[in-house]
Design a protein around this motif. Structure first.
Motif, short mmCIF file in Angstrom:
data_model
loop_
_atom_site.label_atom_id
_atom_site.label_comp_id
_atom_site.label_asym_id
_atom_site.label_seq_id
_atom_site.Cartn_x
_atom_site.Cartn_y
_atom_site.Cartn_z
N ARG A 78 0.86 -1.19 0.00
CA ARG A 78 0.00 0.00 0.00
C ARG A 78 0.89 1.24 0.00
NH1 ARG A 78 -3.05 -3.41 3.82
NH2 ARG A 78 -5.05 -3.90 2.85
N SER B 263 -9.11 -3.78 -7.71
CA SER B 263 -9.14 -3.26 -6.35
C SER B 263 -9.22 -4.40 -5.33
CB SER B 263 -10.32 -2.31 -6.19
OG SER B 263 -10.35 -1.77 -4.90
N GLU B 264 -10.03 -5.42 -5.64
CA GLU B 264 -10.13 -6.59 -4.75
C GLU B 264 -8.80 -7.33 -4.69
OE1 GLU B 264 -13.41 -8.85 -6.31
OE2 GLU B 264 -14.88 -7.38 -5.64
N ASP C 134 -5.83 -6.03 -5.21
CA ASP C 134 -4.91 -5.18 -4.46
C ASP C 134 -5.09 -5.40 -2.96
OD1 ASP C 134 -3.85 -4.03 -6.74
OD2 ASP C 134 -4.99 -2.17 -6.57
N SER C 135 -6.32 -5.40 -2.52
CA SER C 135 -6.62 -5.58 -1.10
C SER C 135 -6.18 -6.96 -0.61
CB SER C 135 -8.11 -5.38 -0.86
OG SER C 135 -8.42 -5.58 0.50
N ASP C 136 -6.49 -7.99 -1.40
CA ASP C 136 -6.12 -9.35 -1.02
C ASP C 136 -4.60 -9.51 -0.95
OD1 ASP C 136 -8.80 -9.97 -0.93
OD2 ASP C 136 -8.81 -11.07 -2.84
N ASP D 41 -2.95 -7.87 2.03
CA ASP D 41 -3.16 -8.61 3.27
C ASP D 41 -2.25 -9.82 3.43
OD1 ASP D 41 -5.16 -6.84 3.99
OD2 ASP D 41 -6.80 -8.13 3.28
#
Length: 173
Positions: A17, A128-129, A131-133, A136
């Motif tokens: 991020r 976007s999904e 990126d988030s996954d 994490d």
């Protein structure tokens, strides 16, 4: 002397991020200080070093501003680099790829600019999904395989998004 870490060049801690606006601002500031034109009256050695520093800075910036390239770079920092050519063992995503490719081909054939816009928005949500996954799990050694799978998905979506932009430009002309 080895190549400095891309994150270190920008005084950032390695993380997926990133504030891309902050990265761009730091890049512009640093680029001004190492730009080869500033060394026009310097010795040949200093000019060569300035050119090398500018190239390193540009490479680091291009890597960090691209989500898939940044993800690959982070995984390389954490262990081994991903092979460029790898068999994808992800049947669900392979099926999704085929569906997206067929849909893009249909949009091309129908020259549906509104449909291309809707398709592009769906790809952005999928990116976007991912990126988030990825954010994490990239730093967890036990989830390395998952992170690698997500990077391959990112690479595909990045390429597909590029193709969608090209189609959009052709249809917009």
């Amino acid at each position: 002397m080895g190549t400095p870490c891309h994150f270190a060049l920008f005084d950032l801690k390695p993380d997926y991020r990133l504030d891309l606006d902050q990265l761009a601002a730091r890049y512009r500031d640093l680029a001004r200080t190492v730009h080869p034109d500033r060394f026009a009256d310097a010795s040949d050695r200093e000019q060569r070093l300035a050119l090398e520093r500018a190239a390193q800075l540009n490479d680091a910036y291009q890597t960090l501003k691209s989500a898939p390239r940044r993800a690959l770079y982070l995984l390389a920092l954490k262990g081994r680099e991903l092979p460029l050519e790898a068999t994808v063992q992800d049947p669900q995503f392979l099926l999704q790829q085929m569906q997206w490719r067929e849909e893009l081909e249909d949009l091309h054939d129908s020259a549906d600019l509104d449909g291309v816009g809707a398709f592009k928005r769906r790809l952005k949500v999928a990116q976007s999904e991912l990126d988030s996954d990825f954010a994490d799990c990239w730093d967890d050694a036990e989830r390395r395989e998952e992170a690698e799978r997500l990077v391959r998905r990112m690479q595909f979506l990045d390429k597909l998004t590029h193709e969608v932009r090209q189609l959009e430009e052709r249809l917009d002309d």
